[in-house]
Design an enzyme around this catalytic site. Structure first.
Site, short mmCIF file in Angstrom:
data_model
loop_
_atom_site.label_atom_id
_atom_site.label_comp_id
_atom_site.label_asym_id
_atom_site.label_seq_id
_atom_site.Cartn_x
_atom_site.Cartn_y
_atom_site.Cartn_z
N SER A 156 18.39 -5.63 -9.12
CA SER A 156 17.34 -4.63 -9.28
C SER A 156 17.25 -3.72 -8.06
O SER A 156 18.21 -3.04 -7.73
CB SER A 156 16.01 -5.33 -9.57
N ASP A 308 15.45 2.61 -10.02
CA ASP A 308 16.16 1.60 -9.24
C ASP A 308 17.56 1.42 -9.84
O ASP A 308 17.87 2.00 -10.89
CB ASP A 308 15.37 0.29 -9.21
N ASP A 310 19.28 -0.79 -11.62
CA ASP A 310 19.50 -1.17 -13.02
C ASP A 310 18.62 -0.36 -13.96
O ASP A 310 18.61 -0.59 -15.18
CB ASP A 310 19.32 -2.68 -13.24
N ASP A 312 15.53 0.05 -14.80
CA ASP A 312 14.40 -0.37 -15.64
C ASP A 312 13.07 0.09 -15.05
O ASP A 312 12.07 0.17 -15.75
CB ASP A 312 14.41 -1.89 -15.88
#
Length: 452
Positions: A156, A308, A310, A312
């Site tokens: 993340s 960020d 990834d 999400d």
């Protein structure tokens, strides 16, 4: 090997001895022996004082040797344990298969291919993306491909040295109890990690490279969450060297936003996150948004959006005159929720069957908005968006309709096409709202003050 009890904890000594003697850890034995010979007791203690656990976002930590590190052992045993766990709940799990994605981190391509080779060696039909993708697209792909489980190799918003293992169940939601504990228990009891050659497995059809069809279906599903038709807004966008260029950017473009100016140097996928001063690609931290904000002000744009690695999480910055206003996660959730409910209400599509969701630490202003529009709030979710995903699974067969969910840590999901927070359907309602407000000579921040 006798290890000094005055330099190392009992648990660290126990874990080190396992890594020195058991076959599962053999590839790291010589490196471990070198650390012991060099008397690197502090490093050894930190690397071995515990077994890295499943937290709110899976197993996550520094890459390197050790039971408290992310490496081929902790990734491999997690992947194998996830497969074994899936088979105990579904006898057809191996035929349904596993879907694997990764972000842009330094070790992500290698570790995702390794995870794929482990899953295939355990008899699972294994799907893997050809390069980095967002975590929410993985959640969507598990559902779209009707797989048994999914894996994302990502840490993340952590610093460059970190990586991790996020695990997803057949509903597309991240693992919650009892599956998370079950996987960890199985992982600790695995004597040997099964593995086959990745390239050969692809040739043999045991590992399947996912086609563009899934990307297109995902972008369509996310873009279909659009509720308005106003598009005259100037957006600055940055994925912070991460996967957001595969979800947020194409979804905004698919939805019809044309005036998007990207932060060029941060479009380069790079796990070193070289253009972020503190090395933390986290939209929650102002330093991560410095370049996007500078471009926002220089170009006289209306809003800036960042993600960020990834993709999400979403950060939104509003240009208020000559100054940037950084919306926090609660504020973004308030604006996105109010917009979504108001638009549905204006179309006479809102009923008492509709509901919103939030984690327990997220602002109670969402309750006030839901009350205004006559919809239910499920607001006692534990910290972690996976609990909102779990709620959606429980509500799947009930006569209730999910609109939007949010958490204070910059996570939003509109619609149920995925079961994890998604920067794309966080960005979409906020971009639409900004465009609508611009016609009235207002900004998102102006509207936030009115809502207060």
């Amino acid at each position: 090997m006798k290890l000094p009890s005055d330099k190392l904890s009992k648990q660290a000594i126990h874990n080190i001895n396992k890594w020195l003697t058991e076959p599962k850890y053999s590839e790291y034995r010589s490196e471990l022996e070198e650390m012991i010979a060099g008397q690197r007791w502090q490093d050894l203690e930190d690397a071995f004082f515990k077994v890295i656990e499943f937290g709110t976002g899976g197993r996550r930590g520094t890459t390197g040797i050790g039971s408290n590190r992310i490496n081929r052992v902790t990734i491999g045993e997690s992947a194998q344990a996830l497969c074994e766990c899936a088979k105990t709940f579904d006898e057809n799990a191996s035929k349904k298969g596993v879907v694997i994605a990764c972000d842009t981190r330094l070790s992500s391509p290698e570790l995702s291919e390794y995870a794929a080779s482990v899953c295939a060696a355990n008899g699972f039909k294994t799907y893997i993306f050809d390069s980095f993708r967002s975590a929410p697209e993985l959640s969507f792909a598990v559902r779209e491909l009707e797989a048994a489980v999914g894996i994302v190799i990502s840490a993340s918003h952590n610093p460059p040295a970190d990586n991790g293992f996020k695990a997803y169940w057949s509903d597309g939601g991240q693992l919650v109890y009892p599956h998370d504990k079950g996987v960890l228990e199985k992982a600790s009891g695995i004597p040997k990690i099964n593995q086959i050659d990745f390239g050969q497995a692809v040739k043999d059809g045991k590992i399947i490279i996912i086609s563009r069809k899934v990307d297109d279906a995902y972008v369509d599903a996310a873009a279909n969450q659009s509720e308005g038709d106003k598009r005259d807004v100037n957006i600055v966008y940055s994925p912070l060297h991460g996967a957001g260029q595969t979800n947020v950017l194409p979804v905004l473009k698919k939805a019809g936003f044309k005036s998007i100016s990207v932060v060029e140097e941060q479009m380069i996928p790079d796990g070193n996150f070289p253009s972020i001063e503190n090395g933390k690609p986290n939209p929650e931290e102002r330093a991560a948004n410095d370049r996007a904000v500078a471009q926002l002000l220089a170009e006289d744009a209306d809003i800036a959006i960042t993600n960020d690695p990834d993709a999400d999480r979403i950060g939104v910055i509003v240009r208020q005159g000559d100054l940037p206003v950084y919306l926090n996660g609660n504020q973004s959730a308030v604006l996105a929720t109010e917009y979504a409910l108001r638009k549905l209400s204006e179309k006479s599509k809102l009923s008492s069957k509709h509901f919103i969701a939030k984690t327990i630490v997220t602002t109670d202003m969402l309750d006030a908005i839901a009350n205004k529009y006559g919809v239910m709030t499920y607001g006692n979710m534990l910290i972690g968006f996976k609990y909102i995903g779990e709620l959606l699974l429980k509500k799947e067969l009930m006569d209730e309709v999910f609109v939007i969910g949010g958490e204070e840590s910059y996570g939003l999901l509109k619609g149920n096409y995925a079961r994890d927070k998604d920067g794309a359907t966080g960005a979409l309602p906020l971009a639409e709202y900004a465009a609508e407000l611009k016609l009235e000579g207002k900004t998102l921040y102006d509207r936030l003050l009115e809502l207060y």
